[in-house]
Design an enzyme around this catalytic site. Structure first.
Site, PDB file in Angstrom:
ATOM      1  N   GLN A 126      -1.039 -12.529  13.077  1.00  0.00           N
ATOM      2  CA  GLN A 126      -1.487 -11.152  12.878  1.00  0.00           C
ATOM      3  C   GLN A 126      -2.865 -11.127  12.220  1.00  0.00           C
ATOM      4  O   GLN A 126      -3.058 -11.723  11.157  1.00  0.00           O
ATOM      5  CB  GLN A 126      -0.477 -10.409  11.999  1.00  0.00           C
ATOM      6  CG  GLN A 126      -0.814  -8.958  11.730  1.00  0.00           C
ATOM      7  CD  GLN A 126       0.228  -8.299  10.830  1.00  0.00           C
ATOM      8  OE1 GLN A 126       0.857  -8.951  10.007  1.00  0.00           O
ATOM      9  NE2 GLN A 126       0.411  -7.004  10.990  1.00  0.00           N
ATOM     10  N   GLY A 127      -3.814 -10.450  12.833  1.00  0.00           N
ATOM     11  CA  GLY A 127      -5.151 -10.308  12.272  1.00  0.00           C
ATOM     12  C   GLY A 127      -5.374  -8.904  11.756  1.00  0.00           C
ATOM     13  O   GLY A 127      -6.058  -8.103  12.405  1.00  0.00           O
ATOM     14  N   TYR A 128      -4.810  -8.586  10.620  1.00  0.00           N
ATOM     15  CA  TYR A 128      -4.942  -7.255  10.023  1.00  0.00           C
ATOM     16  C   TYR A 128      -5.765  -7.327   8.733  1.00  0.00           C
ATOM     17  O   TYR A 128      -6.869  -6.842   8.660  1.00  0.00           O
ATOM     18  CB  TYR A 128      -3.556  -6.652   9.740  1.00  0.00           C
ATOM     19  CG  TYR A 128      -2.935  -5.891  10.884  1.00  0.00           C
ATOM     20  CD1 TYR A 128      -3.237  -6.184  12.203  1.00  0.00           C
ATOM     21  CD2 TYR A 128      -2.014  -4.886  10.642  1.00  0.00           C
ATOM     22  CE1 TYR A 128      -2.657  -5.483  13.253  1.00  0.00           C
ATOM     23  CE2 TYR A 128      -1.422  -4.176  11.687  1.00  0.00           C
ATOM     24  CZ  TYR A 128      -1.740  -4.480  12.987  1.00  0.00           C
ATOM     25  OH  TYR A 128      -1.166  -3.781  14.011  1.00  0.00           O
ATOM     26  N   SER A 129      -5.197  -7.933   7.687  1.00  0.00           N
ATOM     27  CA  SER A 129      -5.824  -7.909   6.365  1.00  0.00           C
ATOM     28  C   SER A 129      -7.167  -8.630   6.355  1.00  0.00           C
ATOM     29  O   SER A 129      -7.378  -9.609   7.084  1.00  0.00           O
ATOM     30  CB  SER A 129      -4.905  -8.559   5.326  1.00  0.00           C
ATOM     31  OG  SER A 129      -3.727  -7.804   5.146  1.00  0.00           O
ATOM     32  N   GLU A 244       7.597  -3.486  11.757  1.00  0.00           N
ATOM     33  CA  GLU A 244       7.537  -4.572  10.771  1.00  0.00           C
ATOM     34  C   GLU A 244       8.291  -4.195   9.507  1.00  0.00           C
ATOM     35  O   GLU A 244       9.052  -4.998   8.955  1.00  0.00           O
ATOM     36  CB  GLU A 244       6.087  -4.901  10.431  1.00  0.00           C
ATOM     37  CG  GLU A 244       5.940  -6.018   9.409  1.00  0.00           C
ATOM     38  CD  GLU A 244       4.512  -6.232   8.943  1.00  0.00           C
ATOM     39  OE1 GLU A 244       4.282  -7.219   8.221  1.00  0.00           O
ATOM     40  OE2 GLU A 244       3.635  -5.429   9.283  1.00  0.00           O
ATOM     41  N   SER A 383       1.717  -2.312   0.803  1.00  0.00           N
ATOM     42  CA  SER A 383       2.321  -2.443  -0.525  1.00  0.00           C
ATOM     43  C   SER A 383       3.328  -1.326  -0.784  1.00  0.00           C
ATOM     44  O   SER A 383       3.262  -0.251  -0.182  1.00  0.00           O
ATOM     45  CB  SER A 383       1.234  -2.428  -1.607  1.00  0.00           C
ATOM     46  OG  SER A 383       0.689  -1.126  -1.726  1.00  0.00           O
ATOM     47  N   ASN A 384       4.260  -1.601  -1.694  1.00  0.00           N
ATOM     48  CA  ASN A 384       5.291  -0.601  -1.986  1.00  0.00           C
ATOM     49  C   ASN A 384       4.699   0.694  -2.536  1.00  0.00           C
ATOM     50  O   ASN A 384       5.264   1.776  -2.345  1.00  0.00           O
ATOM     51  CB  ASN A 384       6.315  -1.184  -2.962  1.00  0.00           C
ATOM     52  CG  ASN A 384       7.258  -2.151  -2.265  1.00  0.00           C
ATOM     53  OD1 ASN A 384       7.058  -2.495  -1.101  1.00  0.00           O
ATOM     54  ND2 ASN A 384       8.286  -2.588  -2.974  1.00  0.00           N
ATOM     55  N   GLU A 385       3.557   0.597  -3.213  1.00  0.00           N
ATOM     56  CA  GLU A 385       2.912   1.814  -3.706  1.00  0.00           C
ATOM     57  C   GLU A 385       2.455   2.692  -2.539  1.00  0.00           C
ATOM     58  O   GLU A 385       2.595   3.919  -2.560  1.00  0.00           O
ATOM     59  CB  GLU A 385       1.721   1.455  -4.594  1.00  0.00           C
ATOM     60  CG  GLU A 385       2.099   0.823  -5.936  1.00  0.00           C
ATOM     61  CD  GLU A 385       2.519  -0.624  -5.833  1.00  0.00           C
ATOM     62  OE1 GLU A 385       3.079  -1.153  -6.804  1.00  0.00           O
ATOM     63  OE2 GLU A 385       2.294  -1.252  -4.761  1.00  0.00           O
TER      64      GLU A 385
END
Length: 398
Positions: A126-129, A244, A383-385
């Site tokens: 995966q090329g996301y971040s 995901e 992230s959960n936030e």
């Protein structure tokens, strides 16, 4: 809403359990149950075996080679695989890029890539971040400029899980730098053997090479590898992330790890009796088990909804938050149960280079690495936030 299993579901579970008992290699099972590290061949061999029956892609419809199982059957399969200690099928191809291709890809892309995902020919990453673009993914800066029938890609991706093994990457790139952040992004399929791609390892705190940074320097990507429309990649990315986040809950794995935690606590003594019988520790385990039971009901509600044809919505964010909190709490209580012996760290044992840990306790030896590795679960996949913001907007209207 009926959350109970039918007689047909119970029969399906029995058949699946029988097949797994007969076909899961003992060496793989022992690695998973004992928290050893899995290598490329471990994942690939299990994927190939499942692929011969279409079971590497249990959520796929029959038209693309899947078994055509409903959401309840898929949930039972996940539970039974976790219970017995089967390696998870890596999600990047099977349950992340494949749904995007099925919904938005061209006929040529479906014909080429879906069979290769099913049988494990292609390993995807995966090329996301990017550095500075994690949960705020719309700020990504990797550029793709159109030149005739190719895109030229320049930039950097990071935290690329198992990218050192990958044949293909699904990648978000900025194709219109003048547009609003979300509106100038496209979704490209990139062959990792293309000249100009450099993969560098990131060695994490547990001394494992699981993630990488990937650099693109004038990488030429055929325009036919664009998924859907140019500058519509944000739509496809959100669709992928919904799938995901549902899978990140890992309900079956957490149930298995709860049983492992109880076994650990029964083997430890405190004041002359098993730690699991200590009121304070037992209360912590009971509270976590209640959280897990509540999570299971939520998972079953989502499964029931999907059985009726409704895809994952904000419930996926709820599962992501609570699922990862439970996973982290389990690793914390395992650490508490073992005490100082859990600090012993033996990478060679985790890699299978020796049969027993030099620390003398094979159950304790993996726990430090296991604990540190699970710090990431509340961060990846959004992230959960960020998930709490999604719930506030979509459910509470805030």
């Amino acid at each position: 809403m009926d959350l109970s299993y039918s007689p047909a579901d119970d029969a399906f579970r029995a058949d699946i359990r029988t097949w797994l008992e007969a076909n899961l290699p003992r060496s793989l099972r022992e690695k998973v149950l004992n928290h050893k590290r899995l290598n490329r061949d471990d994942f690939a061999s299990w994927h190939r075996l499942l692929g011969t029956r279409g079971w590497s892609v249990v959520a796929w419809p029959k038209e693309h080679g899947g078994p055509g199982w409903d959401a309840t059957q898929q949930h039972i399969w996940d539970e039974e695989c976790a219970r017995i200690g089967a390696p998870g099928v890596l999600p990047f191809g099977v349950s992340m890029v494949a749904p995007v291709l099925m919904k938005y890809g061209s006929d040529a892309q479906k014909a080429r890539y879906l069979p290769r995902i099913l049988d494990g020919t292609d390993w995807w990453c995966q090329g996301y971040s990017e550095p500075g673009s994690g949960s705020d993914l719309a700020s990504l800066r990797t550029r793709a400029e159109r030149h005739g029938d190719h895109y030229i890609v320049n930039g950097q991706k990071t935290w690329t899980t198992l990218g050192q093994h990958a044949d293909m990457m699904f990648c978000l790139v900025r194709t219109d730098p003048g547009a609003k952040k979300q509106e100038g992004i496209s979704f490209l399929l990139i062959d990792m053997k293309t000249p100009g791609i450099t993969v560098r390892p990131i060695i994490t705190l547990d001394e494992d090479h699981e993630v990488n940074e990937v650099f693109f320097e004038d990488v030429s990507v055929p325009a036919e590898n664009l998924v859907g429309e140019e500058n519509r990649g944000w739509t496809y990315a959100k669709y992928l992330l919904g799938h995901e986040r549902t899978g990140i809950a890992r309900m079956g794995q957490s149930k298995r790890e709860l049983a492992f935690l109880k076994r650990l606590a029964l083997g430890q003594q405190k004041s002359g009796r098993p730690l699991l019988h200590d009121p304070v520790f037992a209360a912590k385990v009971a509270a976590l088990e209640i959280e897990l039971m509540a999570l299971e009901v939520t998972v079953q509600r989502v499964v029931a909804s999907e059985t009726k044809g409704r895809g994952p919505g904000p419930e996926a964010s709820m599962l992501k938050i609570k699922g990862t909190e439970v996973q982290q709490a389990l690793t914390e209580l395992m650490f508490d149960a073992i005490g100082p012996e859990a600090a012993a760290f033996d990478p060679a044992f985790l890699e299978g280079e020796r049969d027993h840990s030099i620390a003398g306790d094979d159950d304790a030896a993996p726990l430090a690495a296991y604990y540190f590795n699970f710090r990431k679960t509340s961060i990846y996949g959004g992230s959960n936030e960020i998930q709490k913001n999604i719930i506030a907007q979509m459910i509470l209207g805030l």
